[in-house]
Design a protein around this motif. Structure first.
Motif, PDB file in Angstrom:
ATOM      1  N   CYS A  57      78.810 -34.997  39.156  1.00  0.00           N
ATOM      2  CA  CYS A  57      77.566 -34.211  39.222  1.00  0.00           C
ATOM      3  C   CYS A  57      77.873 -32.729  39.399  1.00  0.00           C
ATOM      4  O   CYS A  57      77.228 -31.868  38.778  1.00  0.00           O
ATOM      5  CB  CYS A  57      76.689 -34.711  40.361  1.00  0.00           C
ATOM      6  N   VAL A  61      76.909 -29.761  36.554  1.00  0.00           N
ATOM      7  CA  VAL A  61      76.166 -28.522  36.782  1.00  0.00           C
ATOM      8  C   VAL A  61      77.002 -27.315  36.360  1.00  0.00           C
ATOM      9  O   VAL A  61      76.506 -26.394  35.698  1.00  0.00           O
ATOM     10  CB  VAL A  61      75.750 -28.401  38.263  1.00  0.00           C
ATOM     11  N   GLU A  62      78.277 -27.331  36.722  1.00  0.00           N
ATOM     12  CA  GLU A  62      79.149 -26.223  36.330  1.00  0.00           C
ATOM     13  C   GLU A  62      79.272 -26.147  34.816  1.00  0.00           C
ATOM     14  O   GLU A  62      79.194 -25.063  34.223  1.00  0.00           O
ATOM     15  CB  GLU A  62      80.532 -26.405  36.958  1.00  0.00           C
ATOM     16  N   HIS A  65      76.341 -24.597  33.026  1.00  0.00           N
ATOM     17  CA  HIS A  65      76.306 -23.134  33.092  1.00  0.00           C
ATOM     18  C   HIS A  65      77.312 -22.490  32.142  1.00  0.00           C
ATOM     19  O   HIS A  65      77.038 -21.432  31.566  1.00  0.00           O
ATOM     20  CB  HIS A  65      76.588 -22.654  34.513  1.00  0.00           C
ATOM     21  N   SER A 106      70.626 -36.719  34.088  1.00  0.00           N
ATOM     22  CA  SER A 106      70.767 -35.568  34.986  1.00  0.00           C
ATOM     23  C   SER A 106      70.914 -34.275  34.187  1.00  0.00           C
ATOM     24  O   SER A 106      70.361 -33.229  34.564  1.00  0.00           O
ATOM     25  CB  SER A 106      71.975 -35.770  35.903  1.00  0.00           C
ATOM     26  N   TYR A 107      71.650 -34.345  33.084  1.00  0.00           N
ATOM     27  CA  TYR A 107      71.815 -33.189  32.202  1.00  0.00           C
ATOM     28  C   TYR A 107      70.467 -32.769  31.616  1.00  0.00           C
ATOM     29  O   TYR A 107      70.134 -31.569  31.573  1.00  0.00           O
ATOM     30  CB  TYR A 107      72.800 -33.536  31.088  1.00  0.00           C
ATOM     31  N   LEU A 110      68.435 -30.783  33.936  1.00  0.00           N
ATOM     32  CA  LEU A 110      68.827 -29.375  33.972  1.00  0.00           C
ATOM     33  C   LEU A 110      68.227 -28.604  32.800  1.00  0.00           C
ATOM     34  O   LEU A 110      67.790 -27.455  32.960  1.00  0.00           O
ATOM     35  CB  LEU A 110      70.358 -29.257  33.952  1.00  0.00           C
ATOM     36  N   THR A 146      72.356 -33.601  41.529  1.00  0.00           N
ATOM     37  CA  THR A 146      72.434 -32.626  40.437  1.00  0.00           C
ATOM     38  C   THR A 146      71.399 -31.518  40.615  1.00  0.00           C
ATOM     39  O   THR A 146      71.704 -30.330  40.457  1.00  0.00           O
ATOM     40  CB  THR A 146      72.223 -33.325  39.083  1.00  0.00           C
ATOM     41  N   TYR A 150      72.216 -27.607  41.355  1.00  0.00           N
ATOM     42  CA  TYR A 150      71.715 -26.598  40.418  1.00  0.00           C
ATOM     43  C   TYR A 150      70.917 -25.524  41.151  1.00  0.00           C
ATOM     44  O   TYR A 150      71.055 -24.333  40.884  1.00  0.00           O
ATOM     45  CB  TYR A 150      70.844 -27.274  39.358  1.00  0.00           C
TER      46      TYR A 150
END
Length: 247
Positions: A57, A61-62, A65, A106-107, A110, A146, A150
């Motif tokens: 997770c 998130v990294e 970005h 989860s993606y 985001l 996540t 974020y």
């Protein structure tokens, strides 16, 4: 003489992911009972494996970005979620969805959080995507972490709180589940729940204290694909070993 705190940030992303893959392998060996294990060792191997999902997770998130193409990132997750489902189903013998599917949801959360300006629409879509993980590995917990990571926007103290909240939620779920299955007293259930979540705290400590924010210098592309390929491959190998070799 004062030591620079940066000196302890000695692990790059690929090293941490390799550790996570090993932890997951140990968890799955214990979970499918590949061979008889003493109860204490079985418990330890399963709990070690809970290091992996929080690490994934964090890097999800990294990666969101810093990836060069979010579209390709999402396609990779979708592709390997599909590829992994058959070996995952063979190993688990149920109709739940695999961990990469959970990461895909989860993606998408985001994406929604960043692309949908309308708060009501954003909240509804995120809630639906969280609910979509209810029948998957690390249901609800992984998307929750996540979102927390974020929203922390790289602030390590806030991320630590996110991991802490996740530890509490995960431990409570395990405590309740263990109490129902084992019909044990509350003290035993609480201890089991608290210990089962230590992998999450280990993951938090690793990425927040020891991670240096770098990748390996050579073989970056091969390393990226290895982590995707390892998941369905190790599941298939474990299934074949259990079914046709260790019988």
């Amino acid at each position: 003489m004062k030591t620079d705190h940066m000196n302890i940030r000695i692990f790059n992303r690929d090293v941490i992911k390799l550790v996570a893959m090993l932890a997951m392998l140990l968890n799955h060996i214990a979970a499918i009972e590949l061979f008889p294990l003493p109860p204490a060792l079985h418990e330890v191997m399963e709990d070690i494996g809970y290091f992996t999902a929080p690490v994934m997770c964090f890097f999800l998130v990294e990666g969101f970005h810093y990836t060069g193409s979010r579209k390709q990132y999402g396609i990779r997750l979708m592709l390997f979620a599909v590829i992994s489902q058959i070996p995952y189903g063979l190993v688990t013998q149920d109709d739940s969805f695999n961990m990469i599917y959970t990461l895909l949801c989860s993606y998408l959360i985001l994406v929604v959080m960043e692309q949908f300006p309308n708060m009501t629409g954003r909240t509804v879509l995120c809630a639906l995507l969280v609910m979509a993980t209810m029948n998957s590995d690390w249901a609800l917990i992984a998307p929750m972490l996540t979102i927390l990571l974020y929203r922390s926007a790289g602030d390590r103290e806030k991320m630590a709180w996110g991991f802490g909240i996740t530890y509490i939620a995960f431990s409570l779920c395990n405590m309740i589940d263990y109490a129902e299955k084992m019909n044990c007293n509350i003290t035993t259930a609480v201890m089991h729940g608290a210990l089962s979540g230590l992998g999450i705290l280990a993951a938090a400590f690793t990425v927040l204290v020891f991670y240096n924010g770098k990748r390996m210098e050579h073989g970056k592309e091969a390393s990226k694909w290895f982590f995707y390929i390892f998941y369905p491959t190790h599941l298939l190998i474990l299934y074949l070993l259990k079914t046709f070799v260790l019988i």
